[in-house]
Structures are given as structure tokens and as C-alpha cells.
Motif scaffolding. Sequence first.
Motif, short mmCIF file in Angstrom:
data_model
loop_
_atom_site.label_atom_id
_atom_site.label_comp_id
_atom_site.label_asym_id
_atom_site.label_seq_id
_atom_site.Cartn_x
_atom_site.Cartn_y
_atom_site.Cartn_z
N VAL A 47 0.80 -1.22 0.00
CA VAL A 47 0.00 0.00 0.00
C VAL A 47 0.83 1.27 0.00
N ASP A 48 2.14 1.18 0.17
CA ASP A 48 2.97 2.38 0.20
C ASP A 48 4.22 2.27 -0.67
N TYR A 49 4.31 1.24 -1.49
CA TYR A 49 5.55 0.96 -2.22
C TYR A 49 5.23 0.23 -3.52
N ILE A 50 5.90 0.62 -4.58
CA ILE A 50 5.80 -0.12 -5.83
C ILE A 50 7.19 -0.20 -6.45
N GLU A 51 7.46 -1.35 -6.99
CA GLU A 51 8.76 -1.59 -7.62
C GLU A 51 8.51 -2.06 -9.05
N PHE A 52 9.29 -1.56 -9.97
CA PHE A 52 9.20 -2.00 -11.35
C PHE A 52 10.40 -2.90 -11.61
N GLU A 53 10.10 -4.19 -11.67
CA GLU A 53 11.08 -5.24 -11.62
C GLU A 53 12.19 -5.13 -12.68
N GLU A 54 11.81 -5.00 -13.93
CA GLU A 54 12.82 -5.00 -15.00
C GLU A 54 13.67 -3.73 -15.00
N LEU A 55 13.13 -2.65 -14.49
CA LEU A 55 13.85 -1.38 -14.43
C LEU A 55 14.65 -1.23 -13.14
N GLU A 56 14.31 -2.04 -12.14
CA GLU A 56 14.88 -1.93 -10.80
C GLU A 56 14.67 -0.52 -10.23
N SER A 57 13.51 0.04 -10.54
CA SER A 57 13.10 1.35 -10.04
C SER A 57 12.03 1.15 -8.99
N GLN A 58 11.89 2.14 -8.10
CA GLN A 58 10.90 2.02 -7.04
C GLN A 58 10.39 3.38 -6.61
N MET A 59 9.19 3.35 -6.05
CA MET A 59 8.58 4.56 -5.50
C MET A 59 7.98 4.20 -4.16
N TYR A 60 8.24 5.03 -3.16
CA TYR A 60 7.81 4.76 -1.79
C TYR A 60 7.12 5.99 -1.23
N ILE A 61 6.05 5.77 -0.49
CA ILE A 61 5.38 6.86 0.23
C ILE A 61 5.38 6.48 1.70
N GLY A 62 5.98 7.32 2.51
CA GLY A 62 6.09 7.02 3.93
C GLY A 62 5.59 8.16 4.78
N THR A 63 5.47 7.87 6.06
CA THR A 63 5.06 8.88 7.03
C THR A 63 6.20 9.12 8.00
N VAL A 64 6.12 10.22 8.71
CA VAL A 64 7.14 10.54 9.68
C VAL A 64 7.28 9.39 10.66
#
Length: 185
Positions: free
Chosen positions: A126-143
Amino acid sequence: MADQELLDECIREVHKRNPRPFMENFLSISTKRNELVPFRLNRLQDYVDRHTTGRDYWVKYRQGGSSLYHLGRFLSFTICIPYFNAAVITLSTDHGRTKERLFRHVSRMVDNLAGDIQPKRGHERVDYIEFEELESQMYIGTVGSREFGRSEPLNALMVTAMGSVSPAEAHSVLTSAVESVVPGG
């Protein structure tokens, strides 16, 4: 099916740090009336897009689309540039509701990409997605939810809801997070 020539040109623009063509040609967002529409920058988003340098501090008003713009921008980088790490830190104290709401926008954008350009997903929550072939990621976190800047470098960082926490908490998060952003990030 996406026009391959248009897609290639938009990806080249993302590599030049101009994600707007990719955003406006391939991403979709939900309106306040719950309609799925192509992502077209509004007046505020257009202003931010034209004036952003990559190391910006923006004072924003609620419901203007600023967070949505940055989510689309970061997602475009993450989808088009291998090894790209993007993070959004919300300092909101609403027990993760803001984080989950922001990430729903990201998920919706990915879910509605045309099948032939949708990147292969790796690990996702619910707070993270990874794009496997690109080895890229996006994260949303809280303090307090993650030690930003302690493990991986960040290519893009957005911090939102600064007014929701004490100055000491904000300083603590910013110290580690901002230091983890790579030059040019």
C-alpha cells in the motif's frame, strides 16, 4: 495500443528531466467527480512544471493538485528511467491515511497505463511499488515510518504536510531524507 514513436519521444523527454509529455500522453487521473481522465496539467501544475529546478521548496494550498503533479512526475521518472528511486514523505499525523490516499493515486495511474507500456511490477504494497525490470521504485512514507537516507540513494523526494509535526520532528526527517537525494535529484 500506444504509438511507439510518441512513446519513445516521451521517454527521451523524461530522461531530459521533462516528464510532462509522458504524463499528459500516458497517465490518467481521477477527478473530484470520480471520472478517469487524461492527466492534463492545471494552471498551478503548469506553473510548477515551468519553474521547477529539481531542488525546490513550494508552499502549496490544499486541493490545488500540487501533490498529484509530483506523484505523476515521480512515477514518470520511475517508469522510464532504470534504477530510479523516488520517495514521498508525508509528515501528516493521521495514522497513515494520507500515505494511503496518495498511493492510491499512484496505483490508479499505473493500473490505467496502456497494457503495452505498463511496466512489469515487482514487489508492491500500500505504500511501495517496484518496477522489476527497471529496478526502479517509489515509496510513500510517514514521519517515523522509515529511516530515509539510511540505505538507498533517492533520485527524487517530496515532503508534504510539514505543518502537521513539530519543528524537531520535521528537522529529523529532513536531515536524513534530504541528504540522501543524489546530486541532480
